[in-house]
Design an enzyme around this catalytic site. Structure first.
Site, PDB file in Angstrom:
ATOM      1  CG  HIS A 119      -2.980  -0.140  -1.234  1.00  0.00           C
ATOM      2  ND1 HIS A 119      -3.579  -0.200   0.218  1.00  0.00           N
ATOM      3  CD2 HIS A 119      -2.813   0.785  -1.636  1.00  0.00           C
ATOM      4  CE1 HIS A 119      -3.337   0.903   0.437  1.00  0.00           C
ATOM      5  NE2 HIS A 119      -2.535   1.580  -0.449  1.00  0.00           N
TER       6      HIS A 119
ATOM      7  CG  HIS B  89      -0.292   3.228  -3.140  1.00  0.00           C
ATOM      8  ND1 HIS B  89      -1.221   3.877  -3.223  1.00  0.00           N
ATOM      9  CD2 HIS B  89       0.368   3.463  -4.407  1.00  0.00           C
ATOM     10  CE1 HIS B  89      -1.833   4.317  -4.255  1.00  0.00           C
ATOM     11  NE2 HIS B  89      -0.738   4.235  -4.968  1.00  0.00           N
TER      12      HIS B  89
ATOM     13  CG  ASP C  64       1.261   4.991   1.921  1.00  0.00           C
ATOM     14  OD1 ASP C  64       0.958   4.218   1.024  1.00  0.00           O
ATOM     15  OD2 ASP C  64       0.067   5.630   2.541  1.00  0.00           O
ATOM     16  CG  HIS C  65      -0.750   1.049   2.778  1.00  0.00           C
ATOM     17  ND1 HIS C  65      -1.818   0.849   3.753  1.00  0.00           N
ATOM     18  CD2 HIS C  65      -0.929   2.296   2.583  1.00  0.00           C
ATOM     19  CE1 HIS C  65      -2.531   1.944   3.991  1.00  0.00           C
ATOM     20  NE2 HIS C  65      -1.971   2.983   3.053  1.00  0.00           N
TER      21      HIS C  65
ATOM     22  CG  HIS D  95      -6.618   3.347  -3.054  1.00  0.00           C
ATOM     23  ND1 HIS D  95      -6.742   4.706  -2.751  1.00  0.00           N
ATOM     24  CD2 HIS D  95      -5.633   2.929  -2.924  1.00  0.00           C
ATOM     25  CE1 HIS D  95      -5.595   5.327  -2.436  1.00  0.00           C
ATOM     26  NE2 HIS D  95      -4.664   4.189  -2.573  1.00  0.00           N
TER      27      HIS D  95
ATOM     28  CG  HIS E  78      -4.579   6.216   5.310  1.00  0.00           C
ATOM     29  ND1 HIS E  78      -4.815   7.175   4.583  1.00  0.00           N
ATOM     30  CD2 HIS E  78      -3.588   5.457   5.043  1.00  0.00           C
ATOM     31  CE1 HIS E  78      -3.883   6.925   3.363  1.00  0.00           C
ATOM     32  NE2 HIS E  78      -3.261   5.750   3.844  1.00  0.00           N
TER      33      HIS E  78
END
Length: 386
Positions: A64, A66, A68-69, A192, A335
């Site tokens: 995804h 976001h 942080d990814h 999510h 995570h």
């Protein structure tokens, strides 16, 4: 057949990194090749510290968008594809000529991700004036809710090859987004706070266990070369000179690795994930009274679970329950909240916290199955099935 399947965790933090955990990324090692799953900030630094070779990265799968990814994706591309900043765009520039040559001959880095991944990469390269030296391609996993058009109005980057828009099937999953003679990758949406997917990497059926004693007497009797054993090992049928037909051993199921993005409910991927040899599942939040000094006195397991779900995340118990549901052979928790240090190999307090988190997952997973808590640069091998 893939001789070696292994995972190296490059980053195991959620949301914010810490001094002991980097942002999310893991490397799936397949013989000599490397596939990255997610690419959080500073992933390329973690690659340099690890057993992963930058030049071996062939594919990148994004769960995804976001930050942080995905914030580390552009730096990885720049390093892997010999990028340069502010390169002149004239046709006579040697580096531009080199790109033209590589576009025709080099295999592109393949990127898979949800709607918006292509726009993120293209826009980032454009406005950072980053010029890549070799090709890449972005394939987007589209749902029925996504607009049919591209999410980016910019033209293709000079290093970009046209990618595929992969429509979900009738069951909402994406089957065989990549397929080779050795492996197949399928994906499914998981729940999510934003659109997110999980990936199932399945090895094709592998040759069965060979028992030469079953075949050698027949080969000797008929004067058949022993090299025929190689064909039989591959499961082939061989007819001997006297008409005898030998059947190679039946093929066995290959290994399956399931890698989930952030989720409070991965149910849509359950069918694809069934009988996984290894499941990587997030466990962002946990209730650890008496162990974690930051535990709130008013919290309970139920309150922590509801709080985690409200933010799109899971607890160790939720991860354990899903691992049990799909019959996973091993579970790796990943995570983690920044409050959970990742130096449990050398720090007793951190070790006590991670042991408690592991036990919470084991309560739901049960049957003595193995649960591991990932830490940065941890390496796990997935052994062939017996």
């Amino acid at each position: 057949m893939v001789a070696t399947i292994g995972i190296t965790f490059l980053g195991t933090a959620s949301a914010q990194p810490s001094s002991t955990r980097n942002h999310s990324s893991l490397a799936l090692r397949l013989d000599g090749d490397v596939w990255l799953f997610d690419c959080g900030e500073a992933t390329q630094h973690q690659v340099q510290k690890s057993n992963v070779k930058m030049g071996k990265i062939q594919k990148i799968f994004i769960t995804h968008t976001h930050g942080d990814h995905i914030f580390g994706l552009l730096p990885i591309l720049a390093s892997r594809l010999n990028g340069a900043g502010g390169m002149a765009e004239g046709a006579d520039d040697p580096r531009a000529q080199n790109l033209v040559s590589n576009m025709a001959t080099a295999e592109p880095i393949e990127i898979y991700g949800p709607y918006g991944t292509r726009a993120y990469v293209r826009t980032g390269l454009k406005y950072t004036h980053t010029h890549l030296g070799s090709p890449y391609v972005v394939h987007e996993l589209r749902t029925a809710h996504d607009p049919p058009e591209d999410s980016c109005t910019l033209p293709l980057d000079p290093a970009e090859q046209p990618g595929r828009d992969l429509a979900a099937g009738a069951d909402g999953t994406w089957r065989d987004v990549f397929a080779s003679d050795a492996l197949a990758v399928s994906a499914a949406p998981i729940w999510h706070s934003v659109p997110c997917v999980g990936y199932a990497v399945a090895e094709r059926p592998v040759p069965g266990k060979m028992v030469p004693a079953l075949y050698v007497p027949h080969l000797k009797r008929t004067g058949t070369p022993m090299s025929v054993l190689r064909q039989l090992q591959l499961g082939e049928r061989v007819q001997l000179a006297d008409g005898t037909v030998l059947e190679g051993p039946a093929r066995r199921p290959g290994r399956k690795v399931v890698i989930l993005g952030d989720t409070y409910d991965p149910s849509p991927i359950a069918a694809l994930a069934e009988d996984a040899d290894l499941l990587v599942h997030e466990a962002t939040n946990a209730h650890l009274p008496g162990i974690d000094p930051d535990t709130k006195a008013t919290d309970t397991y139920e309150i922590v679970e509801e709080r985690a779900k409200s933010r799109g995340h899971s607890t160790p118990q939720m991860a354990g329950a899903f691992a049990k549901r799909i019959g996973a052979k091993r579970l790796v928790l990943n995570h983690f909240s920044a409050r959970y240090a990742g130096n449990d190999d050398v720090n007793e307090e951190a070790r006590n916290v991670m042991v408690a988190i592991r036990h919470l997952a084991e309560e739901q997973y049960g049957d003595g199955r193995e649960v591991l808590c990932a830490r940065d640069l941890m390496t796990i091998d997935v052994e062939p099935r017996k």
